[in-house]
Design a protein around this motif. Sequence first.
Motif, mmCIF file in Angstrom:
data_model
loop_
_atom_site.group_PDB
_atom_site.id
_atom_site.type_symbol
_atom_site.label_atom_id
_atom_site.label_comp_id
_atom_site.label_asym_id
_atom_site.label_seq_id
_atom_site.Cartn_x
_atom_site.Cartn_y
_atom_site.Cartn_z
ATOM 1 N N ALA A 1 -76.076 8.070 -23.659
ATOM 2 C CA ALA A 1 -75.234 7.424 -24.673
ATOM 3 C C ALA A 1 -75.796 6.059 -25.052
ATOM 4 C CB ALA A 1 -73.803 7.281 -24.153
ATOM 5 N N ILE A 2 -76.238 5.297 -24.061
ATOM 6 C CA ILE A 2 -76.803 3.975 -24.336
ATOM 7 C C ILE A 2 -78.067 4.103 -25.179
ATOM 8 C CG2 ILE A 2 -77.862 1.949 -23.259
ATOM 9 C CD1 ILE A 2 -75.918 2.371 -20.901
ATOM 10 N N VAL B 1 -66.811 2.053 -26.832
ATOM 11 C CA VAL B 1 -66.784 2.997 -25.715
ATOM 12 C C VAL B 1 -65.374 3.010 -25.151
ATOM 13 C CG1 VAL B 1 -67.619 3.512 -23.389
ATOM 14 C CG2 VAL B 1 -69.214 2.650 -25.123
ATOM 15 N N VAL B 2 -64.778 4.190 -25.056
ATOM 16 C CA VAL B 2 -63.440 4.358 -24.485
ATOM 17 C C VAL B 2 -63.597 5.144 -23.189
ATOM 18 C CG1 VAL B 2 -61.075 5.071 -24.929
ATOM 19 C CG2 VAL B 2 -62.580 4.511 -26.844
ATOM 20 N N CYS B 3 -63.003 4.656 -22.107
ATOM 21 C CA CYS B 3 -63.208 5.283 -20.800
ATOM 22 C C CYS B 3 -62.000 5.002 -19.909
ATOM 23 C CB CYS B 3 -64.478 4.748 -20.150
ATOM 24 S SG CYS B 3 -64.441 2.960 -19.839
ATOM 25 N N PRO B 4 -61.869 5.708 -18.781
ATOM 26 C CA PRO B 4 -60.832 5.361 -17.812
ATOM 27 C C PRO B 4 -61.062 3.954 -17.265
ATOM 28 C CG PRO B 4 -61.744 7.527 -17.359
ATOM 29 C CD PRO B 4 -62.632 6.896 -18.383
ATOM 30 N N ALA B 5 -59.979 3.296 -16.868
ATOM 31 C CA ALA B 5 -60.099 1.933 -16.343
ATOM 32 C C ALA B 5 -61.021 1.875 -15.137
ATOM 33 C CB ALA B 5 -58.715 1.401 -15.978
ATOM 34 N N GLY C 1 -70.415 1.968 -35.760
ATOM 35 C CA GLY C 1 -71.632 2.768 -35.710
ATOM 36 C C GLY C 1 -71.458 4.052 -34.928
ATOM 37 N N MET C 2 -70.682 4.012 -33.839
ATOM 38 C CA MET C 2 -70.404 5.220 -33.057
ATOM 39 C C MET C 2 -69.210 4.967 -32.153
ATOM 40 S SD MET C 2 -72.786 7.503 -30.458
ATOM 41 C CE MET C 2 -73.202 8.801 -31.624
ATOM 42 N N LEU C 3 -68.391 6.000 -31.973
ATOM 43 C CA LEU C 3 -67.325 6.015 -30.976
ATOM 44 C C LEU C 3 -67.785 6.890 -29.819
ATOM 45 C CD1 LEU C 3 -64.341 5.470 -30.082
ATOM 46 C CD2 LEU C 3 -63.771 7.612 -31.264
ATOM 47 N N VAL C 4 -67.803 6.330 -28.612
ATOM 48 C CA VAL C 4 -68.171 7.073 -27.404
ATOM 49 C C VAL C 4 -66.920 7.213 -26.546
ATOM 50 C CG1 VAL C 4 -69.612 7.113 -25.332
ATOM 51 C CG2 VAL C 4 -70.518 6.156 -27.465
ATOM 52 N N VAL D 1 -69.515 10.461 -33.448
ATOM 53 C CA VAL D 1 -68.634 10.487 -32.281
ATOM 54 C C VAL D 1 -69.369 11.214 -31.154
ATOM 55 C CG1 VAL D 1 -66.415 11.219 -31.332
ATOM 56 C CG2 VAL D 1 -66.581 10.529 -33.741
ATOM 57 N N LEU D 2 -69.336 10.628 -29.975
ATOM 58 C CA LEU D 2 -69.940 11.246 -28.795
ATOM 59 C C LEU D 2 -68.870 11.366 -27.717
ATOM 60 C CD1 LEU D 2 -72.278 12.261 -27.047
ATOM 61 C CD2 LEU D 2 -72.897 9.879 -26.581
ATOM 62 N N LEU D 3 -68.458 12.607 -27.434
ATOM 63 C CA LEU D 3 -67.530 12.885 -26.344
ATOM 64 C C LEU D 3 -68.348 13.258 -25.110
ATOM 65 C CD1 LEU D 3 -64.887 15.110 -28.194
ATOM 66 C CD2 LEU D 3 -64.997 12.613 -28.050
ATOM 67 N N MET D 4 -68.048 12.639 -23.991
ATOM 68 C CA MET D 4 -68.804 12.886 -22.762
ATOM 69 C C MET D 4 -67.865 13.421 -21.686
ATOM 70 S SD MET D 4 -70.955 9.323 -22.860
ATOM 71 C CE MET D 4 -71.288 9.419 -21.105
#
Length: 744
Positions: free
Chosen positions: A314-315, A331-335, A394-397, A425-428
């Motif tokens: 992703a980076i 970047v959206v992620c768990p805390a 530019g992108m949502l991760v 959009v990049l879903l991981m």
Amino acid sequence: MGRSEREAVARGARLHTAARSLLSDHERAVRAARDALAPILDEAVARTLDVMPVARLQEATEGRLRLDAVERAGLATVAQVLDAGPGRLQQIPGVGRVTSTQLLGAARRLADAVHDSVAVHIDVDRPEPRTTELVRTLHVLVEAGPDARRAVAAAGALDRRLGPLLDTAGPAAGRLRMLVTGRAGRARALAAVDEVRGVVGEAERAGTEGLLAQASVDLLRGPASDVAAWVDFELRSAEYYGLLGEISGRAPDTAAVEGFLPEGIAGQVHGQHLVDDRLKVSLRGYQAFGARFALARRRVVLGDEMGLGKTVQAIAVLTHLVAEGQSHFMVVCPASVLVNWTREIEARSALRAVPLHGPGRADAFADWKGRGGVAVTTFDALRGFPVPGGGELGMLVVDEAHSVKNPLTLRARAVAEWAARCERVLLMTGTPMENRVAEFRSLVRLLDAGLADRLDGDAGLAGSVAFRKAVAPVYLRRNQEDVLTELPSLQHTDEWEEPSERDEAAYRDAVRAGNFMAMRRAAYAHPEGSAKLRRLRDLVREAAENGLKVVVFSYFRDVLDAVHGALEAGTAPVSGPVFGPLTGAVPPARRQALVDAFSAAAGPAVLVAQIQAAGLGLNIQAASVVILCEPQIKPTLEHQAVARAHRIGQLRPVRVHRLLAPGGVDERMVRILTDKARLFDAYARRSAVAEATPDALDVSDTDLARRIVEEEQARLGLADGSDGSASGHAPQSPSAPAHEQPPS
């Protein structure tokens, strides 16, 4: 046609010489590593052939050879056949010249196949002269870093371009040569001079000459001391193994690297350029392909198995987009992994990381809006920020994207709003399927509503191969075993422990009450008499005696407290320091600090962790023993937890011990887990054999709990009301267990 042309040719020649010099320096360093690898590889091949039964020669010849006489002569392995040679083979009754030739030919084919596939593992616990020399030679290439890799690529391109141009432009280097060259030759020479000027100008603007010079210096420094090389290997073994794979020519299977994508999509990805100038690390081949897939397809799910470096892929995508002029990313992620994301961005790239978390997140958001960078926030915090306008981002991760598989939740709605406003959009997620194909379809809907509509409710039942083909436009998944052949071995052991009398009593009480969660942890209700805790202490003691670190996972807080107390009981702890419990109640920064302290501890240590909190996003490569206190409802929870240790960077074999009690809830759950894992394999891991059934798709966790409670009440004769059975009541929901603090 004078001084200007001569100067242009001279400058081109100097640049060409610098490029050729770097290529030579790099080839010398690579050759040294290959020379150090050769005897280790030969020994690994010999060990394999020494234990390969001679019967394998029949497979190599499709059963055409008769081996009875060979085996009677005492030749039991392929290595012994090769050592015997034609002379001794032909002395065996019934083996003539033709048969001996066939035997040796088959044996050599097997030896070649072993040579092409055997993996070399570098044992950090038992360094010996040959492996030390290999690590030292690899250290030269690793220390030169990604800049040297880019410099070598640039040098190769310059050599290919400037070599022919300088040959054609040669007459322009001297007045006399131009005079004796015909008109057509002079015209070609002058045209070549113009092209040389262009190439040199490009190189000067890009600073290529300085890059080449620095790379040559780095490659000519020579190997470090033995100690320095080994220390560096322990710190970044993934980079060493990546280089080892390249220089040995043992690249993973191309189809596996490309996630078995259809040819058309794979071809599009190959045509996508990747600019990695702002990366501070070198990408593995499969990682570069993953980054190009995300760029070429624009809105995708990266579903690589845990431990394959989805974060660095992703980076890499973000650094490429920065080179194209983009400035703002989210970047959206768990805390639990926010701190890790911030660290990774800063350590692995030249990008600016902006955490949007805690009381100051509004100010941080305003700063990010003004200055740009990679904002990193949590699912819950995202809802408090204004949705961007079209083209702003530019992108949502979205990391751990299976967290938004339910489109009705607030967090899923927030992610959907942001995704709708972003072109990329990049879903991981390493576990996009879990139990229902429908859940995966909800992730696809965030990317491509039309494709999601085509994945109707029966799509999963058409079979895993058809399903993977249908989602290929947005989905890429690779497995560890396919692309990381250098990973140390992973050994699973189920530790079945007969429950003590107190364990049995606690279990019967839980079954009588219809309390599914109490049934699952009954083995720890009375720590002083717990059979599982006794075995756990033995495993930890054995690990400590071997200097190994251990991570202990459980779903339950009270079980973790019991484990912590059991390990620290007595006058002398059995394990070294015990860290934790690491639970969902521990703030994210503190979670990472616990892992760091555990990793930094000298000698053996134990980390006690809640499987939902530590099994998500944290890297625990320091542990080489993993203990699961009980089986989990979801197979993905166990996969995630084990992958925290068995992943890129792991240096030692990983042993996984799952503590189980026979005859009760554990045994029933293991059986059900096997079925669920088969479903996961079929759809997320590319199995064409294990196909799903409607029952496997539709069973919910609550149904599972109710079914197990009823079966256990019947088995133990506790189902009639006179015995106090609560069988008429729904069992406690597995999603909200007692004594359980869910992770944030």
